[in-house]
Design an enzyme around this catalytic site. Structure first.
Site, short mmCIF file in Angstrom:
data_model
loop_
_atom_site.label_atom_id
_atom_site.label_comp_id
_atom_site.label_asym_id
_atom_site.label_seq_id
_atom_site.Cartn_x
_atom_site.Cartn_y
_atom_site.Cartn_z
N GLU A 1 3.90 -7.07 1.55
CA GLU A 1 3.27 -7.39 0.24
C GLU A 1 3.20 -6.17 -0.67
O GLU A 1 2.10 -5.73 -1.05
CB GLU A 1 1.83 -7.88 0.47
CG GLU A 1 1.69 -9.14 1.24
CD GLU A 1 0.21 -9.43 1.59
OE1 GLU A 1 -0.66 -8.59 1.31
OE2 GLU A 1 -0.03 -10.49 2.15
N PRO A 2 4.32 -5.58 -1.04
CA PRO A 2 4.25 -4.41 -1.92
C PRO A 2 3.87 -4.79 -3.34
O PRO A 2 4.30 -5.82 -3.86
CB PRO A 2 5.67 -3.85 -1.89
CG PRO A 2 6.53 -5.05 -1.60
CD PRO A 2 5.71 -5.97 -0.72
N GLY A 3 3.05 -3.95 -3.96
CA GLY A 3 2.74 -4.11 -5.38
C GLY A 3 3.27 -2.88 -6.09
O GLY A 3 4.34 -2.87 -6.67
N ARG A 4 2.48 -1.79 -5.99
CA ARG A 4 2.80 -0.55 -6.69
C ARG A 4 4.26 -0.11 -6.48
O ARG A 4 4.95 0.25 -7.43
CB ARG A 4 1.90 0.57 -6.16
CG ARG A 4 2.20 1.97 -6.70
CD ARG A 4 1.40 3.03 -5.96
NE ARG A 4 0.05 2.56 -5.73
CZ ARG A 4 -0.90 2.55 -6.65
NH1 ARG A 4 -0.66 3.05 -7.82
NH2 ARG A 4 -2.10 2.09 -6.36
N CYS B 1 -14.94 5.74 -27.16
CA CYS B 1 -16.19 6.49 -27.24
C CYS B 1 -16.79 6.59 -25.84
O CYS B 1 -17.83 6.00 -25.55
CB CYS B 1 -17.14 5.82 -28.21
SG CYS B 1 -16.52 5.91 -29.89
N GLU B 2 -16.11 7.28 -24.97
CA GLU B 2 -16.51 7.47 -23.57
C GLU B 2 -16.01 8.86 -23.17
O GLU B 2 -14.82 9.15 -23.32
CB GLU B 2 -15.82 6.44 -22.65
CG GLU B 2 -16.22 5.01 -22.86
CD GLU B 2 -17.44 4.61 -22.05
OE1 GLU B 2 -17.87 5.39 -21.18
OE2 GLU B 2 -17.96 3.51 -22.30
N GLY C 1 0.79 -1.23 0.00
CA GLY C 1 0.00 0.00 0.00
C GLY C 1 0.82 1.28 0.00
O GLY C 1 0.26 2.36 0.01
N TYR D 1 -9.61 6.25 -10.51
CA TYR D 1 -9.18 6.76 -9.20
C TYR D 1 -8.82 8.25 -9.22
O TYR D 1 -8.28 8.76 -8.24
CB TYR D 1 -7.92 6.01 -8.72
CG TYR D 1 -8.03 4.51 -8.69
CD1 TYR D 1 -9.02 3.87 -7.93
CD2 TYR D 1 -7.13 3.71 -9.40
CE1 TYR D 1 -9.10 2.49 -7.90
CE2 TYR D 1 -7.20 2.33 -9.37
CZ TYR D 1 -8.19 1.73 -8.62
OH TYR D 1 -8.26 0.36 -8.59
C1 LIG Z 1 -3.87 -7.89 0.25
C2 LIG Z 1 -3.07 -6.96 -0.58
N1 LIG Z 1 -1.74 -6.90 -0.39
C3 LIG Z 1 -0.97 -6.07 -1.12
C4 LIG Z 1 -1.52 -5.23 -2.07
C5 LIG Z 1 -0.61 -4.32 -2.84
O1 LIG Z 1 -0.93 -2.99 -2.70
P1 LIG Z 1 0.03 -1.88 -3.34
O2 LIG Z 1 0.14 -2.19 -4.78
O3 LIG Z 1 -0.66 -0.61 -3.08
O4 LIG Z 1 1.34 -2.00 -2.63
C6 LIG Z 1 -2.89 -5.25 -2.29
C7 LIG Z 1 -3.49 -4.33 -3.28
O5 LIG Z 1 -4.63 -4.10 -3.41
C8 LIG Z 1 -3.69 -6.14 -1.53
O6 LIG Z 1 -5.01 -6.20 -1.71
#
Ligand SMILES: Cc1ncc(COP(=O)(O)O)c(C=O)c1O
EC number: 4.1.1.20
Length: 380
Positions: free
Chosen positions: A241-244, A310-311, A213, A283
């Protein structure tokens, strides 16, 4: 961002719209995460970008995967991840997800008490807690607020841990993930504090999963310190658990100008829009827009960069100071490595874009552009 000449070369070779990634940026982000979080286990939330080449790269560096669908679990398996390298999240897991998780020895993140009875025998599990806070992000991105569907309440958490033990599962500990694109470290501090208060009711735990997050400008060392402190309170190992944060900066969406239009507003029409990058529409996200040409700008003139769909909402960015855009010019939309390609859609039977990776030496095509035939193949 990579030099304009390199981006031009990729667009010329693979066409546009095109997602490009810079491997050095990805490695740099992973380096910052590891520097801040030390020996914490890193599970990449592949929803941010599940491209197999990126997954293989991260897997080779010891990163595990946070999966939220059978498709994502299958990708993890496909790149060689097993057992302790996979966690499975989600508020409403399918039978197929439980089966695949059991077969691979993954860890399940339990999202409600009723789920205990659905887990495969002897499952390793964490309990996701919703700390019920006001999170400083877009409503659709907040997962740790009372209005959010995720997790069990603070009050329920110790009971669910006990229910796991009673059912013969391995109750590893607690999980918290309060949302996405959060820049204010205070939100994380507040969430961890609420978890720490559970310590007298849970006893020591093996694992605290502090989620992801982190927004791009977030104070990572500060968040890491607080997460570590919370883990220590439970005597727990720390997982994240990083994504972004891992992939956003590495990605740039390249799009060509199709034409312009002046109707009271100035529109710069480009070949990418909501079907390639939905974040601005969904968002209100603001991505940096860079013109990859060199031409004198009209005095104070600004442009709305609009996609071809077309939006009416198909606007990538408003009020951009582009210098006299012309058909064929190339625009780079930055910070697009996360939730860009992964949220692209075949709406309007538009083919999802190609993806190319710069590995420091050469461009590599890591996903070919879809064809219309790809899109209707399942209907024939
Ligand atoms: C359970 C969980 N972990 C990790 C993430 C990764 O979040 P971010 O990409 O903001 O780091 C998410 C994203 O929605 C999530 O639902």
């Amino acid at each position: 961002m990579l030099p304009a000449s390199l981006l031009q070369a990729a667009a010329d070779t693979y066409g546009t719209p095109l997602y490009t990634y810079d491997l050095a940026e990805l490695d740099a982000a992973l380096g910052r995460v590891r520097a801040a979080f030390g020996d914490a286990r890193v599970y990449y939330a592949m929803k941010a970008n599940p491209n197999l080449t990126l997954l293989r790269h991260l897997h080779a560096r010891g990163v595990g995967f946070d999966c939220v669908s059978l498709g994502e679990v299958s990708r993890a398996e496909h790149v060689g991840a097993r057992g302790e390298h996979i966690v499975i999240n989600g508020p409403a897991k399918s039978a197929g997800e439980y089966e695949a998780g059991a077969r691979l020895g993954a860890t399940f993140i339990v999202d409600r008490e009723e789920e205990v009875a659905l887990l495969p025998a002897g499952a390793r599990a964490l309990v996701r807690v919703n700390p019920a806070l006001d999170i400083s992000t877009h409503d659709h991105l907040a997962t740790g607020s009372t209005a959010s569907k995720f997790g069990v309440t603070l009050e329920q958490a110790p009971r669910v841990l006990q229910a796991l033990r009673d059912a013969g599962h391995v109750a590893l500990g607690l999980h918290v993930h309060i949302g996405s694109a959060i820049r204010d470290a205070q939100d994380f501090t507040a969430a961890y504090a609420r978890l720490e208060a559970l310590r007298p009711h849970t006893g020591p735990l093996a694992v605290l999963d502090a989620g992801g997050g982190w927004g791009l400008g977030a104070d990572l060392p500060g968040i890491a310190r607080e997460a570590r402190k919370a883990a220590d309170v439970f005597g727990a190992e720390l997982w994240v658990e990083p994504g972004r944060y891992l992939v956003a900066l590495s990605g740039t969406l390249l799009t060509r100008v199709i034409g312009t239009k002046r109707t009271g507003r100035n529109f710069c029409l480009v070949d990418a829009g909501m079907t390639e990058l939905i974040r601005p529409m969904m968002y209100g996200a603001e991505h940096p827009v860079t013109a990859l040409w060199d031409r004198p700008a009209g005095e104070g003139e600004t442009w709305d960069v609009a996609g071809p769909a077309c939006e009416s909402g198909d606007i990538l960015a408003r009020n951009q100071p582009l210098a006299d855009p012309q058909r064929g010019d190339l625009i780079a939309v930055g910070e697009a490595g996360a939730y860009g390609a992964s949220m692209s859609s075949p709406y309007l039977t538009r083919s999802r874009p190609a993806e190319a990776l710069w590995d420091g030496q050469a461009w590599q095509l890591i996903r070919r552009r879809e064809t219309p035939q790809d899109l209707w193949a399942a209907e024939e």
